[in-house]
Design a protein around this motif. Structure first.
Motif, PDB file in Angstrom:
ATOM      1  N   GLY A 135      56.412  76.739  83.919  1.00  0.00           N
ATOM      2  CA  GLY A 135      55.781  76.156  82.749  1.00  0.00           C
ATOM      3  C   GLY A 135      54.447  75.489  83.041  1.00  0.00           C
ATOM      4  O   GLY A 135      53.584  75.385  82.162  1.00  0.00           O
ATOM      5  N   SER A 136      54.264  75.025  84.276  1.00  0.00           N
ATOM      6  CA  SER A 136      53.022  74.318  84.614  1.00  0.00           C
ATOM      7  C   SER A 136      51.894  75.262  85.020  1.00  0.00           C
ATOM      8  O   SER A 136      50.724  74.860  84.996  1.00  0.00           O
ATOM      9  N   LEU A 137      52.217  76.498  85.390  1.00  0.00           N
ATOM     10  CA  LEU A 137      51.174  77.408  85.875  1.00  0.00           C
ATOM     11  C   LEU A 137      50.101  77.729  84.829  1.00  0.00           C
ATOM     12  O   LEU A 137      48.916  77.775  85.165  1.00  0.00           O
ATOM     13  N   PRO A 138      50.459  77.969  83.572  1.00  0.00           N
ATOM     14  CA  PRO A 138      49.391  78.172  82.579  1.00  0.00           C
ATOM     15  C   PRO A 138      48.461  76.967  82.460  1.00  0.00           C
ATOM     16  O   PRO A 138      47.258  77.132  82.230  1.00  0.00           O
ATOM     17  N   ILE A 139      49.006  75.759  82.619  1.00  0.00           N
ATOM     18  CA  ILE A 139      48.170  74.558  82.591  1.00  0.00           C
ATOM     19  C   ILE A 139      47.222  74.546  83.782  1.00  0.00           C
ATOM     20  O   ILE A 139      46.042  74.227  83.653  1.00  0.00           O
ATOM     21  N   VAL A 140      47.744  74.908  84.970  1.00  0.00           N
ATOM     22  CA  VAL A 140      46.916  74.962  86.177  1.00  0.00           C
ATOM     23  C   VAL A 140      45.778  75.963  86.003  1.00  0.00           C
ATOM     24  O   VAL A 140      44.622  75.689  86.352  1.00  0.00           O
ATOM     25  N   GLU A 141      46.089  77.123  85.446  1.00  0.00           N
ATOM     26  CA  GLU A 141      45.057  78.143  85.229  1.00  0.00           C
ATOM     27  C   GLU A 141      43.981  77.641  84.280  1.00  0.00           C
ATOM     28  O   GLU A 141      42.783  77.820  84.522  1.00  0.00           O
ATOM     29  N   ALA A 142      44.412  76.975  83.200  1.00  0.00           N
ATOM     30  CA  ALA A 142      43.439  76.447  82.242  1.00  0.00           C
ATOM     31  C   ALA A 142      42.563  75.374  82.875  1.00  0.00           C
ATOM     32  O   ALA A 142      41.343  75.322  82.640  1.00  0.00           O
ATOM     33  N   LEU A 143      43.146  74.524  83.708  1.00  0.00           N
ATOM     34  CA  LEU A 143      42.381  73.472  84.376  1.00  0.00           C
ATOM     35  C   LEU A 143      41.347  74.056  85.328  1.00  0.00           C
ATOM     36  O   LEU A 143      40.198  73.605  85.377  1.00  0.00           O
ATOM     37  N   MET A 144      41.761  75.078  86.086  1.00  0.00           N
ATOM     38  CA  MET A 144      40.825  75.708  87.014  1.00  0.00           C
ATOM     39  C   MET A 144      39.704  76.409  86.255  1.00  0.00           C
ATOM     40  O   MET A 144      38.548  76.433  86.712  1.00  0.00           O
ATOM     41  N   ASN A 145      40.016  76.975  85.106  1.00  0.00           N
ATOM     42  CA  ASN A 145      38.984  77.619  84.290  1.00  0.00           C
ATOM     43  C   ASN A 145      37.986  76.606  83.743  1.00  0.00           C
ATOM     44  O   ASN A 145      36.844  76.962  83.421  1.00  0.00           O
ATOM     45  N   LYS A 146      38.413  75.339  83.649  1.00  0.00           N
ATOM     46  CA  LYS A 146      37.515  74.286  83.158  1.00  0.00           C
ATOM     47  C   LYS A 146      36.772  73.587  84.288  1.00  0.00           C
ATOM     48  O   LYS A 146      36.084  72.599  84.054  1.00  0.00           O
ATOM     49  N   GLY A 147      36.938  74.068  85.526  1.00  0.00           N
ATOM     50  CA  GLY A 147      36.173  73.524  86.635  1.00  0.00           C
ATOM     51  C   GLY A 147      36.927  72.603  87.563  1.00  0.00           C
ATOM     52  O   GLY A 147      36.343  72.093  88.527  1.00  0.00           O
ATOM     53  N   VAL A 148      38.202  72.370  87.320  1.00  0.00           N
ATOM     54  CA  VAL A 148      38.994  71.538  88.225  1.00  0.00           C
ATOM     55  C   VAL A 148      39.257  72.322  89.504  1.00  0.00           C
ATOM     56  O   VAL A 148      39.586  73.509  89.470  1.00  0.00           O
ATOM     57  N   GLY A 149      39.107  71.678  90.672  1.00  0.00           N
ATOM     58  CA  GLY A 149      39.311  72.353  91.952  1.00  0.00           C
ATOM     59  C   GLY A 149      40.726  72.896  92.094  1.00  0.00           C
ATOM     60  O   GLY A 149      41.683  72.340  91.548  1.00  0.00           O
ATOM     61  N   ALA A 150      40.858  73.973  92.872  1.00  0.00           N
ATOM     62  CA  ALA A 150      42.164  74.602  93.053  1.00  0.00           C
ATOM     63  C   ALA A 150      43.172  73.631  93.655  1.00  0.00           C
ATOM     64  O   ALA A 150      44.324  73.551  93.205  1.00  0.00           O
ATOM     65  N   GLY A 151      42.750  72.899  94.682  1.00  0.00           N
ATOM     66  CA  GLY A 151      43.649  71.943  95.312  1.00  0.00           C
ATOM     67  C   GLY A 151      44.040  70.814  94.370  1.00  0.00           C
ATOM     68  O   GLY A 151      45.191  70.362  94.372  1.00  0.00           O
ATOM     69  N   THR A 152      43.092  70.371  93.552  1.00  0.00           N
ATOM     70  CA  THR A 152      43.376  69.310  92.583  1.00  0.00           C
ATOM     71  C   THR A 152      44.394  69.782  91.556  1.00  0.00           C
ATOM     72  O   THR A 152      45.357  69.080  91.242  1.00  0.00           O
ATOM     73  N   ALA A 153      44.171  70.999  91.031  1.00  0.00           N
ATOM     74  CA  ALA A 153      45.086  71.550  90.029  1.00  0.00           C
ATOM     75  C   ALA A 153      46.474  71.794  90.603  1.00  0.00           C
ATOM     76  O   ALA A 153      47.489  71.520  89.954  1.00  0.00           O
ATOM     77  N   LEU A 154      46.535  72.309  91.831  1.00  0.00           N
ATOM     78  CA  LEU A 154      47.836  72.599  92.443  1.00  0.00           C
ATOM     79  C   LEU A 154      48.563  71.303  92.848  1.00  0.00           C
ATOM     80  O   LEU A 154      49.797  71.243  92.812  1.00  0.00           O
ATOM     81  N   ALA A 155      47.805  70.263  93.237  1.00  0.00           N
ATOM     82  CA  ALA A 155      48.423  68.965  93.508  1.00  0.00           C
ATOM     83  C   ALA A 155      49.015  68.400  92.223  1.00  0.00           C
ATOM     84  O   ALA A 155      50.114  67.813  92.230  1.00  0.00           O
ATOM     85  N   PHE A 156      48.305  68.571  91.130  1.00  0.00           N
ATOM     86  CA  PHE A 156      48.809  68.154  89.819  1.00  0.00           C
ATOM     87  C   PHE A 156      50.112  68.882  89.499  1.00  0.00           C
ATOM     88  O   PHE A 156      51.091  68.276  89.047  1.00  0.00           O
ATOM     89  N   MET A 157      50.146  70.176  89.775  1.00  0.00           N
ATOM     90  CA  MET A 157      51.340  70.983  89.525  1.00  0.00           C
ATOM     91  C   MET A 157      52.505  70.521  90.396  1.00  0.00           C
ATOM     92  O   MET A 157      53.640  70.378  89.925  1.00  0.00           O
ATOM     93  N   MET A 158      52.245  70.279  91.675  1.00  0.00           N
ATOM     94  CA  MET A 158      53.313  69.840  92.580  1.00  0.00           C
ATOM     95  C   MET A 158      53.889  68.499  92.147  1.00  0.00           C
ATOM     96  O   MET A 158      55.114  68.299  92.156  1.00  0.00           O
ATOM     97  N   ALA A 159      53.012  67.565  91.766  1.00  0.00           N
ATOM     98  CA  ALA A 159      53.489  66.249  91.330  1.00  0.00           C
ATOM     99  C   ALA A 159      54.289  66.362  90.045  1.00  0.00           C
ATOM    100  O   ALA A 159      55.327  65.705  89.876  1.00  0.00           O
ATOM    101  N   MET A 160      53.824  67.224  89.147  1.00  0.00           N
ATOM    102  CA  MET A 160      54.490  67.398  87.860  1.00  0.00           C
ATOM    103  C   MET A 160      55.886  67.989  88.032  1.00  0.00           C
ATOM    104  O   MET A 160      56.810  67.668  87.292  1.00  0.00           O
TER     105      MET A 160
END
Length: 334
Positions: free
Chosen positions: A267-292
């Protein structure tokens, strides 16, 4: 089945729009409550029934010592193969502790399971390529193994609520494990699987389900309820605003913001993809996913009924540190 039930209740009974915030929150609450209660009952029954054949001391003996490293890897792999969110792993966590499996290995599974599974691996590959997918899986498994090993070294068994061990001890007292003596192998099998023995073990497993659910149902519903509110009402652009590109502290901010936003890896992967498309770094987005997925607030509420605050604090601190390091590592290599 659970999704259809949630859809029917939200749309036909409560007359809500699934795309609305209230409708989404209600669907989330109903779906997760029914799914987790079912999983809780099935898993505790199965683990309790199996545990009736194996005294806790024998399980501990098998997993401790030189086999502990192998057992940790197996727990991490089992977590990857188990399609559970963080709250769904709590019933298994209870069963593992009751069965006498070392605490560090149990936490390895608890961390590994929600972070990634085979479905999210396929989605990661399709969205970001095999390199990101494999690094993410290896990073998640490494985090689970290392964090579990640290918790195991700290010897924090006393910070597990006493009733969990009491359930295990009482269960073993109620279950008669036949002494094989000089019987042949076939005679031993017949004795173990006789109608009387199976009835006794089934009764024990069912009683254990009732006792466990009775002790944690309030925490279960409270945790899912908070998750549902956050799921339906949390602003979607929060991470982009505070952890966007160029912020040195983007990874720890993303990790902190991810904790209350309860979701599973898929469920969090579409959010990660959208964040990366908006310029959020890959590591930042994936850290967000791991914490979530691995540190959700509802999970902490559920765990509080099983383990004491100090152990929860160690768990959160170790996993948070690991997630932040992984996030910076991803940003450095991608």
């Amino acid at each position: 089945m659970f999704n259809e039930l949630a859809n029917w209740l939200v749309v036909d009974v409560f007359n809500l729009d699934l795309s609305s915030r209230l409708g989404g929150a209600m669907h989330f609450f109903i779906y997760d409550t029914t799914k987790i209660l079912f999983l809780l009952a099935v898993m505790i029954f199965a683990v309790s029934f199996i545990r009736s054949f194996f005294p806790p001391e024998k399980v501990k003996e098998w997993l401790e010592g030189r086999r502990k490293g192998v057992a940790s890897v197996m727990a991490a792999v089992l977590g990857v193969l188990s399609p559970f969110c963080s709250c769904s792993t709590v019933p298994l966590f209870i069963g593992f502790v009751e069965a006498g499996i070392p605490l560090g290995i149990t936490f390895t599974f608890l961390i590994s399971s929600p972070i990634v599974n085979e479905i999210s691996l396929v989605m990661l590959f399709s969205m970001f390529g095999w390199k990101v997918a494999m690094i993410y899986v290896l990073a998640g498994m490494t985090l689970a193994i290392v964090a579990g090993a640290i918790i195991g070294k700290l010897k924090m068994e006393k910070h597990v609520e006493s009733y969990v061990y009491e359930l295990a001890a009482a269960g073993q007292e109620r279950i008669h494990i036949p002494d094989g003596g000089s019987k042949t192998f076939v005679e031993k099998i017949k004795a173990v699987f006789s109608r009387e023995e199976l009835k006794e073990r089934t009764t024990f497993a069912a009683r254990n389900v009732v006792e466990t659910v009775r002790k944690i149902w309030v925490y279960l519903l409270s945790g899912i309820g908070i998750g549902a509110l956050i799921h339906g009402y949390a602003p979607q652009d929060l991470l982009v605003k505070y952890a966007g590109e160029g912020n040195l502290f983007a990874v720890p901010i993303a990790t902190i913001l991810g904790v209350p936003l309860y979701s599973n890896a898929v469920g969090s992967l579409p959010i990660v993809e959208a964040l990366m498309n908006k310029g959020v770094g890959a590591g930042t987005a994936l850290a967000f996913m791991m914490a979530m997925t691995a540190l959700s607030l509802p999970e902490m509420i559920l765990l509080r009924k099983i383990i004491k605050p100090k152990l929860i604090g160690v768990f959160v601190g170790v996993v948070t540190t690991g997630i932040i390091l992984i996030g910076y590592g991803f940003n450095a290599i991608l």
